[in-house]
Write a protein that holds these residues in place. Structure first.
Motif, mmCIF file in Angstrom:
data_model
loop_
_atom_site.group_PDB
_atom_site.id
_atom_site.type_symbol
_atom_site.label_atom_id
_atom_site.label_comp_id
_atom_site.label_asym_id
_atom_site.label_seq_id
_atom_site.Cartn_x
_atom_site.Cartn_y
_atom_site.Cartn_z
ATOM 1 N N PHE A 5 19.892 -1.727 -45.613
ATOM 2 C CA PHE A 5 19.082 -1.993 -46.798
ATOM 3 C C PHE A 5 18.353 -0.712 -47.180
ATOM 4 N N LEU A 6 18.563 -0.273 -48.398
ATOM 5 C CA LEU A 6 17.913 0.958 -48.854
ATOM 6 C C LEU A 6 16.402 0.780 -48.948
ATOM 7 N N ALA A 7 15.677 1.862 -48.675
ATOM 8 C CA ALA A 7 14.216 1.833 -48.798
ATOM 9 C C ALA A 7 13.827 1.721 -50.259
ATOM 10 N N LYS A 8 12.778 0.955 -50.523
ATOM 11 C CA LYS A 8 12.298 0.821 -51.893
ATOM 12 C C LYS A 8 11.733 2.153 -52.385
ATOM 13 N N LYS A 9 11.928 2.407 -53.668
ATOM 14 C CA LYS A 9 11.516 3.690 -54.246
ATOM 15 C C LYS A 9 10.010 3.924 -54.089
ATOM 16 N N GLY A 10 9.235 2.880 -54.339
ATOM 17 C CA GLY A 10 7.777 3.014 -54.236
ATOM 18 C C GLY A 10 7.337 3.380 -52.838
ATOM 19 N N LYS A 11 7.969 2.781 -51.818
ATOM 20 C CA LYS A 11 7.618 3.084 -50.430
ATOM 21 C C LYS A 11 7.976 4.524 -50.086
ATOM 22 N N ARG A 12 9.099 5.000 -50.625
ATOM 23 C CA ARG A 12 9.494 6.390 -50.359
ATOM 24 C C ARG A 12 8.468 7.365 -50.928
ATOM 25 N N ILE A 13 8.030 7.088 -52.142
ATOM 26 C CA ILE A 13 7.059 7.980 -52.790
ATOM 27 C C ILE A 13 5.728 7.949 -52.049
ATOM 28 N N LEU A 14 5.265 6.762 -51.662
ATOM 29 C CA LEU A 14 3.997 6.636 -50.938
ATOM 30 C C LEU A 14 4.070 7.291 -49.564
ATOM 31 N N ALA A 15 5.208 7.131 -48.895
ATOM 32 C CA ALA A 15 5.401 7.754 -47.574
ATOM 33 C C ALA A 15 5.345 9.274 -47.686
ATOM 34 N N ARG A 16 6.006 9.799 -48.719
ATOM 35 C CA ARG A 16 5.991 11.248 -48.931
ATOM 36 C C ARG A 16 4.579 11.717 -49.235
ATOM 37 N N LEU A 17 3.849 10.956 -50.035
ATOM 38 C CA LEU A 17 2.479 11.320 -50.385
ATOM 39 C C LEU A 17 1.598 11.366 -49.140
ATOM 40 N N ILE A 18 1.727 10.372 -48.277
ATOM 41 C CA ILE A 18 0.942 10.346 -47.033
ATOM 42 C C ILE A 18 1.304 11.541 -46.147
ATOM 43 N N ASP A 19 2.584 11.845 -46.048
ATOM 44 C CA ASP A 19 3.015 12.997 -45.239
ATOM 45 C C ASP A 19 2.410 14.294 -45.760
ATOM 46 N N LEU A 20 2.398 14.457 -47.087
ATOM 47 C CA LEU A 20 1.854 15.682 -47.672
ATOM 48 C C LEU A 20 0.343 15.771 -47.471
ATOM 49 N N ILE A 21 -0.348 14.634 -47.583
ATOM 50 C CA ILE A 21 -1.802 14.620 -47.363
ATOM 51 C C ILE A 21 -2.116 15.027 -45.924
ATOM 52 N N ILE A 22 -1.390 14.450 -44.984
ATOM 53 C CA ILE A 22 -1.587 14.778 -43.563
ATOM 54 C C ILE A 22 -1.270 16.247 -43.312
ATOM 55 N N LEU A 23 -0.168 16.711 -43.898
ATOM 56 C CA LEU A 23 0.262 18.098 -43.706
ATOM 57 C C LEU A 23 -0.788 19.074 -44.211
ATOM 58 N N PHE A 24 -1.221 18.894 -45.455
ATOM 59 C CA PHE A 24 -2.168 19.841 -46.036
ATOM 60 C C PHE A 24 -3.547 19.736 -45.397
ATOM 61 N N PHE A 25 -3.982 18.529 -45.080
ATOM 62 C CA PHE A 25 -5.283 18.362 -44.427
ATOM 63 C C PHE A 25 -5.293 19.059 -43.067
ATOM 64 N N SER A 26 -4.256 18.852 -42.269
ATOM 65 C CA SER A 26 -4.174 19.479 -40.944
ATOM 66 C C SER A 26 -4.118 20.998 -41.045
ATOM 67 N N THR A 27 -3.317 21.466 -41.991
ATOM 68 C CA THR A 27 -3.154 22.915 -42.164
ATOM 69 C C THR A 27 -4.463 23.578 -42.551
ATOM 70 N N PHE A 28 -5.105 23.042 -43.585
ATOM 71 C CA PHE A 28 -6.353 23.641 -44.071
ATOM 72 C C PHE A 28 -7.478 23.509 -43.042
ATOM 73 N N ASN A 299 15.439 0.830 -45.123
ATOM 74 C CA ASN A 299 14.416 -0.077 -44.592
ATOM 75 C C ASN A 299 14.789 -0.371 -43.140
ATOM 76 N N THR A 300 13.965 0.043 -42.195
ATOM 77 C CA THR A 300 14.328 -0.078 -40.777
ATOM 78 C C THR A 300 14.130 -1.487 -40.230
ATOM 79 N N VAL A 301 13.359 -2.324 -40.913
ATOM 80 C CA VAL A 301 13.077 -3.677 -40.422
ATOM 81 C C VAL A 301 14.286 -4.578 -40.596
ATOM 82 N N ASN A 302 14.918 -4.539 -41.761
ATOM 83 C CA ASN A 302 16.010 -5.463 -42.074
ATOM 84 C C ASN A 302 17.391 -4.897 -41.788
#
Length: 323
Positions: A5-28, A299-302
């Motif tokens: 089952f393919l991941a939903k588009k919205g979840k992909r965008i939100l996941a990427r956003l969280i990754d970038l926030i974590i990345l930049f926060f940790s770096t700075f 989607n890893t659950v289904n």
């Protein structure tokens, strides 16, 4: 038996956003609390800054406060008549400066300080009258200059505004040229170089954290998930729907940062728009880095995922025997 089952588009965008926030926060956080303070030559920077401020003070064209802030005297008050040039009260950062004479400040600069700030030589009185004040020139409307009282006599007293405008423009252009003088320019450039040298470590730090978040962590997760993907229960498989290999994670990491990110910066976001348009409209919702690395986000659950074709066949044979 394999079921993807393919991941939903919205979840992909939100996941990427969280990754970038974590990345930049940790770096700075790491860079500006640990790396930058230890690579930035603050002592030399402060020394240069103090020297620059001293030059501004010494020129006498500027008002400099106790915190090192400065401003040209000609910009700090309303000059409505010629007498304002001789004796005026200026206000800068809530502090009053009484009986300031702009005419004396300009005269002292050209006759005492000019060579120090880029002039070929300090001007004598005659040169000051002819080259700076433009004596007997309609542009300045100045007839003569009293070197004792530092007052002006006009050619046409009815054109006071012409003289006032000319003098203030000359004062401000002098200030601008003084700021560009080699002394100040060299110190300013050195300070900018100190900052740039210290900040040059930011990109390597960002890359190291990106490598950890986008490759090392996914290598130890079941479906190549980053932190953001793990939160939203999405992960990676290869284009055939089987478990992703570590080399694909590495290729995906390089493709994402050197194609999606770097080329997006060069093309002012062009590549970024293309890759996420592909994610929205291609059959398997794959970005450029997915095509390059041969991956699909699911989607890893289904989903039912096998390591490879052989494991899938083994599982199917086992079920058939049971049946």
């Amino acid at each position: 038996m394999k079921q993807i089952f393919l991941a939903k588009k919205g979840k992909r965008i939100l996941a990427r956003l969280i990754d970038l926030i974590i990345l930049f926060f940790s770096t700075f956080l790491l860079f500006f609390t640990l790396i930058y303070p230890n690579t930035f030559n603050k002592e030399q920077f402060n020394k240069n800054s103090i020297e620059i401020i001293e030059y501004f003070k010494d020129s006498e064209l500027f008002i400099v406060d106790d915190n090192g802030n400065y401003s040209a005297k000609s910009t700090l008050a309303s000059f409505k008549k010629i007498d304002d040039l001789y004796d005026n009260d200026l206000s800068f950062n809530n502090k009053e400066y009484k009986n300031v004479s702009l005419t004396k400040s300009l005269y002292d600069f050209y006759t005492i300080k000019y060579k120090e700030y880029g002039g070929v030589a300090n001007l004598n009185n005659s040169q000051y009258e002819n080259e700076v004040l433009l004596i007997n020139n309609s542009e300045s409307n100045i007839k003569s200059y009293d070197f004792n009282s530092h007052t002006l006599k006009m050619i046409d007293s009815s054109k006071e505004d012409v003289t006032l405008t000319y003098f203030l423009n000359k004062y401000e252009s002098t200030c601008k040229n003084m700021i560009k003088s080699s002394k100040i320019n060299d110190l300013t450039n050195e300070n900018q170089k100190l900052i740039f040298t210290a900040l040059s470590g930011l990109l390597p730090t960002l890359f190291v954290f990106a490598f950890i978040y986008e490759f090392i962590i996914p290598c130890f997760s079941k479906y190549g998930e980053t932190i953001g993907k793990h939160i939203f229960k999405i992960g990676l498989v290869n284009k055939d729907g089987y478990e992703i290999k570590k080399y694909q994670l590495f290729i995906r990491f390089l493709a994402y940062y050197f194609i999606d990110i770097l080329l997006s910066a060069i093309t002012f976001g062009g590549v970024f728009i293309i890759t996420y348009t592909m994610m929205l409209f291609t059959k398997k919702r794959r970005c450029i880095h997915d095509f390059i690395s041969g991956t699909v986000v699911i989607n890893t659950v289904n989903s039912i995922i096998f390591k490879n074709k052989n494991e899938e066949l083994y599982y199917l044979n086992k079920i058939n025997k049971v049946i």
